[in-house]
Design a protein around this motif. Sequence first.
Motif, PDB file in Angstrom:
ATOM      1  N   UNK A 267     -38.958   2.768  52.340  1.00 62.15           N
ATOM      2  CA  UNK A 267     -39.961   2.776  51.262  1.00 62.15           C
ATOM      3  C   UNK A 267     -41.329   3.183  51.812  1.00 62.15           C
ATOM      4  N   UNK A 268     -41.665   2.661  52.975  1.00 61.38           N
ATOM      5  CA  UNK A 268     -42.953   3.011  53.588  1.00 61.38           C
ATOM      6  C   UNK A 268     -43.022   4.493  53.917  1.00 61.38           C
ATOM      7  N   UNK A 269     -41.923   5.069  54.320  1.00 64.27           N
ATOM      8  CA  UNK A 269     -41.884   6.490  54.638  1.00 64.27           C
ATOM      9  C   UNK A 269     -41.987   7.347  53.377  1.00 64.27           C
ATOM     10  N   UNK A 270     -41.304   6.938  52.334  1.00 63.85           N
ATOM     11  CA  UNK A 270     -41.413   7.661  51.056  1.00 63.85           C
ATOM     12  C   UNK A 270     -42.840   7.632  50.542  1.00 63.85           C
ATOM     13  N   UNK A 271     -43.464   6.464  50.575  1.00 63.99           N
ATOM     14  CA  UNK A 271     -44.847   6.347  50.110  1.00 63.99           C
ATOM     15  C   UNK A 271     -45.787   7.202  50.951  1.00 63.99           C
ATOM     16  N   UNK A 272     -45.542   7.252  52.253  1.00 61.81           N
ATOM     17  CA  UNK A 272     -46.393   8.050  53.133  1.00 61.81           C
ATOM     18  C   UNK A 272     -46.285   9.530  52.806  1.00 61.81           C
ATOM     19  N   UNK A 273     -45.078   9.999  52.503  1.00 58.90           N
ATOM     20  CA  UNK A 273     -44.924  11.418  52.187  1.00 58.90           C
ATOM     21  C   UNK A 273     -45.559  11.746  50.843  1.00 58.90           C
ATOM     22  N   UNK A 274     -45.345  10.919  49.839  1.00 59.84           N
ATOM     23  CA  UNK A 274     -45.958  11.187  48.534  1.00 59.84           C
ATOM     24  C   UNK A 274     -47.474  11.182  48.630  1.00 59.84           C
ATOM     25  N   UNK A 275     -48.029  10.255  49.389  1.00 62.74           N
ATOM     26  CA  UNK A 275     -49.475  10.189  49.551  1.00 62.74           C
ATOM     27  C   UNK A 275     -50.004  11.434  50.261  1.00 62.74           C
ATOM     28  N   UNK A 277     -48.573  14.444  50.428  1.00 55.19           N
ATOM     29  CA  UNK A 277     -48.440  15.615  49.563  1.00 55.19           C
ATOM     30  C   UNK A 277     -49.577  15.659  48.548  1.00 55.19           C
ATOM     31  N   UNK A 278     -49.892  14.492  47.990  1.00 54.15           N
ATOM     32  CA  UNK A 278     -50.963  14.424  46.982  1.00 54.15           C
ATOM     33  C   UNK A 278     -52.305  14.844  47.567  1.00 54.15           C
ATOM     34  N   UNK A 279     -52.566  14.452  48.794  1.00 54.13           N
ATOM     35  CA  UNK A 279     -53.878  14.721  49.385  1.00 54.13           C
ATOM     36  C   UNK A 279     -53.966  16.077  50.078  1.00 54.13           C
ATOM     37  N   UNK A 280     -52.835  16.646  50.487  1.00 50.06           N
ATOM     38  CA  UNK A 280     -52.873  17.843  51.326  1.00 50.06           C
ATOM     39  C   UNK A 280     -52.453  19.135  50.619  1.00 50.06           C
ATOM     40  N   UNK A 281     -51.465  19.082  49.735  1.00 55.54           N
ATOM     41  CA  UNK A 281     -50.944  20.327  49.187  1.00 55.54           C
ATOM     42  C   UNK A 281     -51.855  20.905  48.106  1.00 55.54           C
ATOM     43  N   UNK A 282     -51.854  22.227  47.951  1.00 59.84           N
ATOM     44  CA  UNK A 282     -52.709  22.871  46.947  1.00 59.84           C
ATOM     45  C   UNK A 282     -52.237  22.560  45.532  1.00 59.84           C
ATOM     46  N   UNK A 283     -53.113  22.758  44.534  1.00 60.13           N
ATOM     47  CA  UNK A 283     -52.772  22.400  43.154  1.00 60.13           C
ATOM     48  C   UNK A 283     -51.549  23.111  42.608  1.00 60.13           C
ATOM     49  N   UNK A 284     -51.220  24.300  43.121  1.00 64.53           N
ATOM     50  CA  UNK A 284     -50.076  25.044  42.599  1.00 64.53           C
ATOM     51  C   UNK A 284     -48.745  24.416  42.982  1.00 64.53           C
ATOM     52  N   UNK A 349     -45.139  11.643  59.478  1.00 61.11           N
ATOM     53  CA  UNK A 349     -44.993  12.272  58.164  1.00 61.11           C
ATOM     54  C   UNK A 349     -46.334  12.824  57.696  1.00 61.11           C
ATOM     55  N   UNK A 350     -47.386  12.012  57.794  1.00 62.14           N
ATOM     56  CA  UNK A 350     -48.707  12.475  57.380  1.00 62.14           C
ATOM     57  C   UNK A 350     -49.144  13.685  58.204  1.00 62.14           C
ATOM     58  N   UNK A 351     -48.891  13.629  59.498  1.00 61.54           N
ATOM     59  CA  UNK A 351     -49.245  14.739  60.383  1.00 61.54           C
ATOM     60  C   UNK A 351     -48.472  16.006  60.013  1.00 61.54           C
ATOM     61  N   UNK A 352     -47.197  15.854  59.736  1.00 59.20           N
ATOM     62  CA  UNK A 352     -46.368  17.009  59.424  1.00 59.20           C
ATOM     63  C   UNK A 352     -46.727  17.665  58.104  1.00 59.20           C
ATOM     64  N   UNK A 353     -47.020  16.845  57.081  1.00 56.26           N
ATOM     65  CA  UNK A 353     -47.409  17.413  55.784  1.00 56.26           C
ATOM     66  C   UNK A 353     -48.742  18.151  55.913  1.00 56.26           C
ATOM     67  N   UNK A 354     -49.690  17.590  56.668  1.00 59.15           N
ATOM     68  CA  UNK A 354     -50.965  18.266  56.875  1.00 59.15           C
ATOM     69  C   UNK A 354     -50.770  19.613  57.561  1.00 59.15           C
ATOM     70  N   UNK A 355     -49.854  19.671  58.512  1.00 58.02           N
ATOM     71  CA  UNK A 355     -49.594  20.926  59.206  1.00 58.02           C
ATOM     72  C   UNK A 355     -48.978  21.939  58.239  1.00 58.02           C
ATOM     73  N   UNK A 356     -48.022  21.494  57.435  1.00 55.02           N
ATOM     74  CA  UNK A 356     -47.431  22.393  56.442  1.00 55.02           C
ATOM     75  C   UNK A 356     -48.493  22.943  55.493  1.00 55.02           C
TER      76      UNK A 356
END
Length: 360
Positions: A267-275, A277-284, A349-356
Motif C-alpha cells: 500500500x505504501x508503494x502504491x501511494x508513493x507511485x500515485x503521489x 505521478x501526480x507531482x511529476x508527470x505533465x498534464x497530458x 519509486x519517487x526517484x524513478x518517476x521523477x527520472x521518467x
Amino acid sequence: MAPISFARGAPAPECLDPALIADCSRAALERDGTAILSYGAGGGYGPLREVLAERHGVDAGRVFVTTGGLQGFVFYAAVQLERKPGRVLVEGPTYDRPLKLLGWQGVEVVALPMDDEGLDLDALEAELARGGDISFLYTIPTFQNPSGRTLGAGRRARIAQLAAAHGLDVLEDDPYGLVRYEGQAPPSIFELEGGSHVTFTSSFSKTVAPGLRVGYFVVPDAMRAAYDERAVSTYISPSLLPQAVVHELFARGAFEPNLERIRGLLRARKDAMLSALESELPPAATWSRPEGGYFLWVDFGPGADAGDLLRRASEAGVTFVRGTDFFPGGSGGVGAARLAFSYETPERIAEGVALLASLL
C-alpha cells in the motif's frame, strides 16, 4: 546502483518471510513427510485442495493445484481449445504471457477494449453477435495486469449472464484480488455464474512467495477428467512440498496475518507511485488508480512513443514494460506503459518517476 525496476511484477523482498516459510516447511515434513516427498495425485496435495475447495464452495475434485498460474493456463488452453476450437477473447490490454502462449499455438486472439471500469461489455456483446466459434474469454477482472483496473459488480453479473445465455466459457484469472488496500471486494464472476461455464484461477505468488510456484484452478465438472489427464501426462505429479507449505500456512492461521503485512508494505508503494505521478508527470499524461494489486497503467499523452521512452529510460537507469507488449501483435498501447509499484521502495519509486518525467 541497480536500475530502478517498474517492470518487475514481483513482491518486494521485504514481503517475503523466509523464517515463516522455513518453519512451515519443517512442520509439513514432520507431519506428512513421506507423502509429500513421494509422487502424488496430478491435481495436487490433497489437504490443500480441500482447503481451497471449502473456500470456493466446490468439491475438492474440481480443484487443481498447479506449478504457478501460468502452468495451469497452459493446461486450460490446451483442454479448452480441444473441447471447443475457436478464437480467444481477451481484454486489451491483457497479461502478455498468455498472448505469447496462444500465439505459439496459432490461435486467433481478439482484444476487446477496456475503459476505467474494465472490459467494455458492448464490445463483448458485439463480438458474440458476430458469430463464429469462440473458445473462451480470458479476463483478469480484479486489479488487472497490466492496467490495475477492476471490473464492477454490475459488469461481472452481465458477463455471468452472457456466459449462461451464449454458452460462453470464461477463464477468470484472479492472482491479485486478495491484495486489496481499500474499498470493498466485488463478487467473483465464478460466484455469480455458479461455475458451470466459468473457471476460476488464482496464485500464491502474490500473497505468499513466487518462488513456491503454487497456483490453482477451479474447473467446471465437464473439464475435470481432461484437466486431470493433462496434468498427470505433463509431470506425473506436481511438487507437493511447496503445496504442503501453503497448506500449513492456512492450518496454523498464518496466511491472513502474513497477507495483511504484505498489504501494508505494498500500500505504501502504491501511494508513493500515485503521489509521484501526480507531482511529476505533465498534464497530458493519465493513469489508472487501483485499489490494490501490483500495477498501474500510464498513458503518456498524444504523440508519445513508449518504446522510445523505454530505450532512453533504460539507459538512464529506469525500466518498465511498454504498452504494445500487452496487445495481440502490438496492436495498441503505443503511448502507454505498465508500471509495477510492487518491487521498489517508496523512495526509489519517487526517484524513478521523477527520472521518467524528465525524459518526456
